[in-house]
Design a protein around this motif. Sequence first.
Motif, mmCIF file in Angstrom:
data_model
loop_
_atom_site.group_PDB
_atom_site.id
_atom_site.type_symbol
_atom_site.label_atom_id
_atom_site.label_comp_id
_atom_site.label_asym_id
_atom_site.label_seq_id
_atom_site.Cartn_x
_atom_site.Cartn_y
_atom_site.Cartn_z
ATOM 1 N N VAL A 94 32.933 -24.384 -36.966
ATOM 2 C CA VAL A 94 33.439 -23.084 -37.823
ATOM 3 C C VAL A 94 32.874 -21.658 -36.955
ATOM 4 O O VAL A 94 33.655 -20.767 -37.218
ATOM 5 C CB VAL A 94 32.949 -23.354 -39.278
ATOM 6 N N ILE A 95 31.616 -21.680 -36.619
ATOM 7 C CA ILE A 95 31.165 -20.663 -36.063
ATOM 8 C C ILE A 95 30.942 -20.593 -34.535
ATOM 9 O O ILE A 95 30.366 -19.604 -33.881
ATOM 10 C CB ILE A 95 29.690 -20.117 -36.634
ATOM 11 N N ARG A 96 31.091 -21.567 -33.899
ATOM 12 C CA ARG A 96 31.127 -21.726 -32.476
ATOM 13 C C ARG A 96 31.799 -20.455 -31.785
ATOM 14 O O ARG A 96 32.987 -20.060 -31.978
ATOM 15 C CB ARG A 96 31.688 -23.157 -32.056
ATOM 16 N N ASN A 97 30.984 -20.061 -30.703
ATOM 17 C CA ASN A 97 31.614 -19.013 -29.959
ATOM 18 C C ASN A 97 31.677 -17.498 -30.705
ATOM 19 O O ASN A 97 32.480 -16.745 -30.203
ATOM 20 C CB ASN A 97 32.983 -19.352 -29.145
ATOM 21 N N THR A 98 31.201 -17.446 -31.750
ATOM 22 C CA THR A 98 31.455 -16.094 -32.585
ATOM 23 C C THR A 98 30.041 -15.362 -32.501
ATOM 24 O O THR A 98 30.178 -14.236 -33.137
ATOM 25 C CB THR A 98 31.651 -16.408 -33.943
ATOM 26 N N MET A 99 29.098 -15.647 -31.974
ATOM 27 C CA MET A 99 27.850 -14.778 -31.939
ATOM 28 C C MET A 99 27.325 -14.614 -30.483
ATOM 29 O O MET A 99 27.828 -15.232 -29.526
ATOM 30 C CB MET A 99 26.769 -15.562 -32.655
ATOM 31 N N ASP A 100 26.794 -13.776 -30.253
ATOM 32 C CA ASP A 100 25.904 -13.435 -29.384
ATOM 33 C C ASP A 100 24.971 -14.695 -28.729
ATOM 34 O O ASP A 100 24.196 -14.988 -29.556
ATOM 35 C CB ASP A 100 25.038 -12.036 -29.343
ATOM 36 N N LEU A 101 25.109 -15.127 -27.526
ATOM 37 C CA LEU A 101 24.379 -16.270 -27.051
ATOM 38 C C LEU A 101 22.961 -15.952 -27.381
ATOM 39 O O LEU A 101 22.049 -16.897 -27.380
ATOM 40 C CB LEU A 101 24.905 -16.711 -25.617
ATOM 41 N N LYS A 102 22.427 -14.580 -26.999
ATOM 42 C CA LYS A 102 21.031 -14.363 -26.874
ATOM 43 C C LYS A 102 20.559 -14.723 -28.643
ATOM 44 O O LYS A 102 19.497 -15.349 -28.746
ATOM 45 C CB LYS A 102 20.782 -12.878 -26.750
ATOM 46 N N HIS A 103 21.101 -14.341 -29.549
ATOM 47 C CA HIS A 103 20.840 -14.281 -30.921
ATOM 48 C C HIS A 103 20.841 -16.007 -31.113
ATOM 49 O O HIS A 103 20.169 -16.191 -32.140
ATOM 50 C CB HIS A 103 21.978 -13.653 -31.685
ATOM 51 N N LEU A 104 21.793 -16.643 -30.553
ATOM 52 C CA LEU A 104 21.840 -18.015 -30.834
ATOM 53 C C LEU A 104 20.725 -18.827 -30.327
ATOM 54 O O LEU A 104 19.989 -19.643 -31.165
ATOM 55 C CB LEU A 104 22.983 -18.564 -30.222
ATOM 56 N N TYR A 105 20.036 -18.329 -29.335
ATOM 57 C CA TYR A 105 19.042 -18.939 -28.671
ATOM 58 C C TYR A 105 17.785 -18.609 -29.580
ATOM 59 O O TYR A 105 16.841 -19.466 -29.697
ATOM 60 C CB TYR A 105 18.677 -18.516 -27.151
ATOM 61 N N GLN A 106 17.679 -17.421 -29.931
ATOM 62 C CA GLN A 106 16.707 -17.032 -30.730
ATOM 63 C C GLN A 106 16.525 -17.888 -32.099
ATOM 64 O O GLN A 106 15.278 -18.227 -32.566
ATOM 65 C CB GLN A 106 16.607 -15.481 -30.937
ATOM 66 N N VAL A 107 17.659 -18.071 -32.859
ATOM 67 C CA VAL A 107 17.620 -18.767 -33.779
ATOM 68 C C VAL A 107 17.238 -20.165 -33.648
ATOM 69 O O VAL A 107 16.421 -20.854 -34.375
ATOM 70 C CB VAL A 107 19.048 -18.614 -34.711
#
Length: 426
Positions: free
Chosen positions: A365-378
């Motif tokens: 549902v949310i794949r490819n909707t965020m900044d990858l740097k934020h994804l790695y941080q979470v």
Amino acid sequence: MKFLLAVVLLLHGPFWGFDLIVVDARAYPPVSSGTQVGIKEHHQMDPNKNLLVPLIVASSALGAILLSLLCLWIYHRKNSLKSHQKNAYISDSLKGLSLAPFMSTNNSLRLSCNKGAALVMDYKLLETATENFQESKILGVGGFGCVYKARLGENIDVAVKRLNGGSPDSAREFETEVALLSKIQHPNIISLLGYSIHGETRLLVYELMQNGSLETQLHGSSLGSALSWHHRMKIALDTARGLEYLHEHCKPAVIHRDLKSSNILLDSNFNARLSDFGLAITDGTQKKKNIKLSGTLGYVAPEYLLDGKLTDKSDVYGFGVVLLELLLGRMPLEKLGPAQCQSIVSWAMPQLTDRSKLPSIVDPVIRNTMDLKHLYQVAAVAVLCVQPEPSYRPLIKDVLYSLIPLVPVELGGTLTVAPPAVPRSG
């Protein structure tokens, strides 16, 4: 009473004036012209004394009216007090808690909870508000009962948790919830509006959270479609703020002990609040007593499950599992066979630290909707929270500070989101 006082003043005024006239008449010097003259002057005062009879009659009438009004007022007051006391329910099981005055049906609509006191509400009022606990009003089902949607008055919607039976565990959870939530006020912790006791049935009344639980949003029929990346980060931040308040600002600190997605409730704007404090304990209690192992599989920290060791880091572990749910959209425990389950932690751990694999396991549902740097941080925060060794887990306040920059300003964080670029025409 002001009216009655005014009547009394008007009633006694003429007597004071009459007494002054009599005293002044006696104060005149005696007349020396003989007895007949004295008798004559005595007759000249008869007209004034004749006023005494009508004044006494008028005063008696006013006194009778006053007495009647006083009787009516006493009667009305007495009936009002009886009606007030009729709707109060007293529980010996809650002795020692700070209790508000017992409320009548009308006063129960004043939904305010003073710090340090819980509002006792009328059982019949709540029974009517839930349409006699009709099945269609059920919002959810817990370990000791159901939660019902109820309407108080014309437009006040609340949630009513009904705890059935008189088991020691049920009674203990009820008392813990009332004792804690009546003293806690925080925007990310559910508000207890009141409670009621009727025989062995105990009711807890909360503010209604229109979007239900995080569990329902993620794993229900909508499968998380209503939750964007930024809204999921907002929910994680709200949850961390609620836990940080319990761990850092409550004296003594409070350990929730049952943090999970079903105990995170969402209002109409998807603001998150922690709920269900029946298993909560204050820090240090576990060292003094033999605390019964409680919680939900998939969220319980391994040191608590295996050795019974309980600290604030146990809540941090549960938070990490919730963060994985928000990130991956998977259940905390999934069945692999008739007697085999796999936890979201054991499934995700090998992939969370691999940046090449991480984007592919994110909730579709949310794949490819965020900044990858934020994804790695979470993902890094989640990995730290679910470490098997509690000393390796961060404090919840450190988790909070790491999430604030990932949430847009309008949702309570510090992230400035650039508006989408407007395509050039031509």
